[in-house]
Structures are given as structure tokens and as C-alpha cells.
Design a protein around this motif. Structure first.
Motif, short mmCIF file in Angstrom:
data_model
loop_
_atom_site.label_atom_id
_atom_site.label_comp_id
_atom_site.label_asym_id
_atom_site.label_seq_id
_atom_site.Cartn_x
_atom_site.Cartn_y
_atom_site.Cartn_z
N LEU A 1 0.86 -1.18 0.00
CA LEU A 1 0.00 0.00 0.00
C LEU A 1 0.90 1.23 0.00
CD1 LEU A 1 -2.69 -1.06 2.63
CD2 LEU A 1 -2.89 -1.12 0.14
N GLU A 2 0.89 1.95 -1.11
CA GLU A 2 1.76 3.11 -1.26
C GLU A 2 1.47 4.16 -0.20
OE1 GLU A 2 3.36 6.09 -4.80
OE2 GLU A 2 1.48 4.99 -5.06
N VAL A 3 0.20 4.25 0.21
CA VAL A 3 -0.17 5.25 1.21
C VAL A 3 0.54 4.97 2.54
CG1 VAL A 3 -2.10 6.21 2.55
CG2 VAL A 3 -2.38 5.75 0.11
N ILE A 4 0.71 3.71 2.88
CA ILE A 4 1.41 3.38 4.13
C ILE A 4 2.86 3.83 4.07
CG2 ILE A 4 2.38 1.39 5.38
CD1 ILE A 4 -0.37 0.17 5.42
N GLU B 1 -5.05 1.80 6.12
CA GLU B 1 -4.34 3.08 6.13
C GLU B 1 -4.74 3.93 7.33
OE1 GLU B 1 -4.26 2.91 1.26
OE2 GLU B 1 -5.57 4.35 2.28
N TYR B 2 -6.03 3.93 7.67
CA TYR B 2 -6.47 4.67 8.86
C TYR B 2 -5.85 4.07 10.12
CZ TYR B 2 -9.96 7.63 6.56
OH TYR B 2 -10.58 8.58 5.79
N ILE B 3 -5.78 2.74 10.19
CA ILE B 3 -5.16 2.10 11.35
C ILE B 3 -3.70 2.50 11.46
CG2 ILE B 3 -4.46 -0.12 12.36
CD1 ILE B 3 -7.03 -1.33 11.13
N TYR B 4 -2.99 2.44 10.33
CA TYR B 4 -1.56 2.79 10.34
C TYR B 4 -1.37 4.25 10.76
CZ TYR B 4 3.34 2.99 9.10
OH TYR B 4 4.70 3.13 9.17
N ALA B 5 -2.31 5.10 10.36
CA ALA B 5 -2.21 6.52 10.71
C ALA B 5 -2.56 6.79 12.17
CB ALA B 5 -3.13 7.34 9.80
N GLY B 6 -2.93 5.74 12.92
CA GLY B 6 -3.20 5.89 14.35
C GLY B 6 -4.61 6.34 14.66
N LYS B 7 -5.53 6.12 13.74
CA LYS B 7 -6.90 6.57 13.94
C LYS B 7 -7.77 5.50 14.60
CE LYS B 7 -5.29 10.08 11.88
NZ LYS B 7 -4.88 11.26 12.66
N GLU C 1 1.90 2.20 17.90
CA GLU C 1 3.17 1.64 17.43
C GLU C 1 3.06 0.15 17.16
OE1 GLU C 1 5.90 3.20 16.40
OE2 GLU C 1 4.60 4.94 16.69
N HIS C 2 2.33 -0.56 18.01
CA HIS C 2 2.08 -1.99 17.80
C HIS C 2 1.41 -2.22 16.45
CE1 HIS C 2 0.48 -6.06 18.43
NE2 HIS C 2 -0.70 -5.58 18.08
N ASN C 3 0.36 -1.45 16.18
CA ASN C 3 -0.38 -1.60 14.92
C ASN C 3 0.48 -1.24 13.71
OD1 ASN C 3 -2.54 -2.20 16.58
ND2 ASN C 3 -3.58 -0.25 16.30
N ARG C 4 1.22 -0.16 13.84
CA ARG C 4 2.05 0.31 12.72
C ARG C 4 3.14 -0.72 12.36
NH1 ARG C 4 2.09 6.15 11.73
NH2 ARG C 4 4.29 6.01 11.17
N LYS C 5 3.75 -1.29 13.38
CA LYS C 5 4.82 -2.25 13.13
C LYS C 5 4.30 -3.46 12.36
CE LYS C 5 8.39 -4.98 15.47
NZ LYS C 5 8.98 -5.35 16.79
N GLU D 1 5.16 -4.32 8.16
CA GLU D 1 5.80 -5.57 7.72
C GLU D 1 5.00 -6.26 6.62
OE1 GLU D 1 8.69 -7.17 8.51
OE2 GLU D 1 9.23 -5.31 9.54
N ILE D 2 3.69 -6.09 6.65
CA ILE D 2 2.83 -6.78 5.68
C ILE D 2 2.58 -5.93 4.44
CG2 ILE D 2 0.57 -7.85 5.30
CD1 ILE D 2 0.45 -8.36 8.34
N TYR D 3 2.32 -4.63 4.64
CA TYR D 3 1.76 -3.82 3.56
C TYR D 3 2.65 -2.71 3.02
CZ TYR D 3 -2.63 -6.18 4.53
OH TYR D 3 -3.60 -7.13 4.68
N SER D 4 3.79 -2.44 3.62
CA SER D 4 4.66 -1.46 2.98
C SER D 4 5.21 -2.08 1.70
CB SER D 4 5.81 -1.06 3.91
OG SER D 4 6.76 -2.11 3.98
N TRP D 5 5.36 -1.29 0.67
CA TRP D 5 5.90 -1.83 -0.58
C TRP D 5 7.34 -2.30 -0.38
CZ3 TRP D 5 4.14 -4.08 -4.54
CH2 TRP D 5 2.94 -3.73 -5.13
N GLN D 6 8.07 -1.64 0.50
CA GLN D 6 9.45 -2.05 0.74
C GLN D 6 9.53 -3.51 1.18
OE1 GLN D 6 11.47 0.22 3.76
NE2 GLN D 6 13.49 -0.49 3.16
N LYS D 7 8.54 -3.94 1.97
CA LYS D 7 8.51 -5.33 2.44
C LYS D 7 7.79 -6.24 1.43
CE LYS D 7 10.38 -4.38 6.47
NZ LYS D 7 11.67 -4.95 6.93
#
Length: 378
Positions: A173-176, A300-306, A354-358, A362-368
Motif C-alpha cells: 500500500l503506497e499510502v502506508i 491506512e487509517y489504522i496505520y495513521a493511528g486513527k 506503534e504496535h499496529n504500525r509495526k 511488515e505486511i503492507y509497505s511496498w518495501q517489504k
């Protein structure tokens, strides 16, 4: 020496554009010559040209009948043959009988064929189509699915005959990736950009214009919300995506006006940077759609801390398995009480965010994610 990769898919899909960009970005010394066989190439043609991708545009006027199919395949084969290329890999993104047949026809004895299901090419397919595709799947070296649930549906149709070829690999997910580079201080500028006040409680209802998001039901349920928070709330309805039902938006506006709710409606189709800002600007996301296979927007909302408010009828295995908590309501009548509880509790604690973002990174960043796709081209 570069290896030749042919992708058979829709070049106008933003997912294919991102996929190609990430392949080029993360492959070693740009080790692939990428060819894209597509029926459509209008939206991102300039981008593919800049990336050095060879786009082969075919005319898919095949309607039916063996003779017409033969002529279509022969014509397309000659188009590709003009490039004088033998492909090391042929990757079908979004599966049907024609794309599978093209993969077989354009391959040679050394070509590895990869087949990737996206979702509706399993969930909305008739049984007869599965039957016709089975002989062609035997030529595939790898078969991928975005979720375990999709793989289960596939196995319900074919049994375990293809299991040794199957992998679960999702797109990034590019947004992440964009959100990962943003800071908490970016929220206020983002709010102002979208027309929200600094002190507003910004609540997004759904993430597209489809009636199945059940915006009306949410708005009507929240009409009984008391005055304690009511004046601070501003609703966001982002309608840059989806299929509009005639008169639907007008009915939403009438309900908002009737209940004297403040709201912002955006019809803009946004790029990843703009969507990241939008996710940053929001405080609470209310999910109410009829069905969902775990939307990118919610992740994306979860990663953004919402804060996420989900209905009980939507089950998300990934969230449960990774202890990613959301607030749950059983029926629309419970939404006022649930929302009040959420607002009173305030923002999520930093350790939860931070738990959610980590986990999601790992799953959805394009880098991974791209590394898992690149493993297929070995």
C-alpha cells in the motif's frame, strides 16, 4: 544480462502501475526488461514511458467461438513476436481464460508462468469459467492469492491439486509508505487543506461513493447523538472512488442538512500523497459496509493511528490474529453510544499505535511486500 518479464494485465490499474514502479525500484540494478501486454493504456501511458516499460497494446474484440479465439491469439502473438523477445517470466495479474491462454501461447519451454488472483476473478466467477480454466492452470509454475480466504475459495473449486504451486502474497500500500514519512505535526496542516478546523472531531464514514457503504444508515443512526459532542463533529464523505447511484449523494446531503450536521464532501480522485494527508486529517473512521475483504482504506487509517469503529458483521482475521483492536457495534442503533464512548476515551495510546504500525508495515509497505513478489522471479 537482463531477464525478460511480460506482465499481462490492465495497464490503467493503479495497482499495476505501483507494482511495476516497485519492481523497478527494488530489483537489483534494474535486472528486468519489463513488457506489459494490455488492452487499455490511457491513464498512465506517460508514466510507463518514463519508466522504460514496453507497453504492447492489443485489441480484445474476441466475443466467442474457437475460430475467433484462434484469430485473436494469432494476431496478438504476431504483435508480441515483432519485439523478438523470449520471455523468462510471464505474469498474469487478474485471471480469466483469455489471459491464461495468452500466457501459454506466448511462453516457451523455459518460461516460468505466474498467475495472480486479485479477488473478483474468484468471487464473481461462474463454475463453468473455473472448469474451462483448469487445464490452463496446469501450465502455471506459481499461483498467488491476496488472502487465505481467496485460496480457500480456489481449493473449494479445484481441491488440493494445485496446492504445491500456491502462495499468499498481497500488494503493498503506497499510502502506508507515505504515512511512514509523516509526523504528528502534519495533522493540522492536513486538516486545514481539507477544510477542517483545528478543534474539529473529524469522522470519516466509509471510503467511496458506493451505496453499499451505508452512509445513510450511519447518518440516520447518529441523528440522535446528544449535544455534548455534536457541535464539534465534522463528517468526511470521500467520493473519489466507486460507482454512484443516481440521486444518492443528494439524499445524503439532505439528511446531513436535516440533522444540522457539519460535513465535507470530496469527489477528488487523489494520489497516494493526498490520501496520506486525508488519513492524517481524520480522527475516527466508521465502517458500515455490507461486505468487506479488509479494505486498504481501513488499513491506512489504522496505520495513521486513527480510531476504527467496525460493525460486528464484518470479520477481519488479520486484525484478530495480530491483536489490532477496533471498536465494535452490533447494529446501527448502537452507533451513538459507541461513538460517544470513543470520543470520551480520546486518542489511542502511543504503544497501541506503534504496535499496529509495526505489524502493518511488515505486511503492507511496498518495501517489504515487493520482496515477496520478487521471490517469484527466481
Amino acid at each position: 544480462m537482463k531477464r525478460n518479464l511480460l506482465i499481462i494485465s490492465n495497464a490503467d490499474s493503479v495497482y499495476i502501475k505501483q507494482y511495476v514502479e516497485q519492481l523497478i525500484k527494488y530489483s537489483n540494478d534494474n535486472e528486468y526488461s519489463i513488457y506489459l501486454l494490455t488492452r487499455n493504456n490511457e491513464v498512465f501511458s506517460a508514466s510507463y514511458s518514463e519508466l522504460g516499460v514496453n507497453v504492447i497494446h492489443y485489441v480484445r474484440n474476441y466475443i466467442g467461438g474457437k475460430e475467433r479465439l484462434y484469430k485473436f491469439l494469432l494476431r496478438t502473438k504476431h504483435q508480441v513476436k515483432d519485439y523478438g523477445i523470449k520471455f523468462d517470466y510471464i505474469h498474469v495479474h487478474f485471471v480469466d481464460r483469455i489471459t491464461l491462454t495468452l500466457a501459454k501461447v506466448l511462453s516457451n519451454e523455459k518460461t516460468q508462468i505466474i498467475v495472480s488472483y486479485w479477488g473478483s476473478d474468484i468471487y464473481r466467477k461462474e463454475k463453468l469459467a473455473f472448469i474451462k480454466e483448469e487445464p490452463l492452470l496446469k501450465y502455471a509454475d506459481n499461483i498467488t492469492f491476496i488472502t487465505e480466504h481467496m485460496h480457500s475459495k480456489f481449493c473449494n473449486m479445484y481441491g488440493n491439486v494445485f496446492n504445491d504451486k500456491c502462495n499468499i502474497i498481497d500488494f503493498g500500500l503506497e499510502v502506508i509508505d507515505k504515512l511512514a514519512g509523516m509526523k504528528g505535526s502534519d495533522q493540522l496542516p492536513a486538516r486545514r487543506e481539507f477544510g477542517f478546523g483545528n478543534e474539529d472531531i473529524v469522522i470519516a464514514i466509509g471510503y467511496n461513493i458506493n451505496k453499499e457503504q451505508q452512509h445513510l444508515e450511519v447518518i440516520n443512526a447518529l441523528s440522535s447523538l446528544n449535544g455534548k459532542f455534536r457541535n464539534k463533529i465534522c463528517f468526511l464523505l470521500h467520493f473519489g472512488y466507486g460507482c454512484e447511484t443516481e440521486g444518492y449523494v443528494d439524499s445524503l446531503i439532505r439528511e446531513m442538512e436535516k440533522f444540522k450536521f457539519r460535513y465535507v464532501i470530496s469527489r477528488k480522485f487523489m494520489d497516494a500523497s493526498e490520501i496520506a494527508k486525508l488519513r492524517c486529517a481524520v480522527d475516527i473512521f466508521i465502517n458500515a459496509q455490507v461486505t468487506d475483504a479488509l479494505s486498504a482504506s481501513m488499513l491506512e487509517y489504522i496505520y495513521a493511528g486513527k480510531i476504527i469503529i467496525n460493525p460486528v458483521w464484518l470479520k477481519y482475521k488479520l486484525l484478530d490474529e495480530n491483536n489490532i483492536k477496533t471498536f465494535i457495534y452490533n447494529e446501527f442503533s448502537e452507533l451513538p453510544a459507541t461513538l460517544t464512548e470513543v470520543i470520551e476515551k480520546g486518542k489511542l495510546k502511543s504503544n497501541i499505535i506503534e504496535h499496529n504500525r509495526k505489524i502493518l508495515y511488515e505486511i503492507y509497505s511496498w518495501q517489504k511486500a515487493i520482496k515477496r513478489w520478487l521471490e517469484l522471479y527466481k
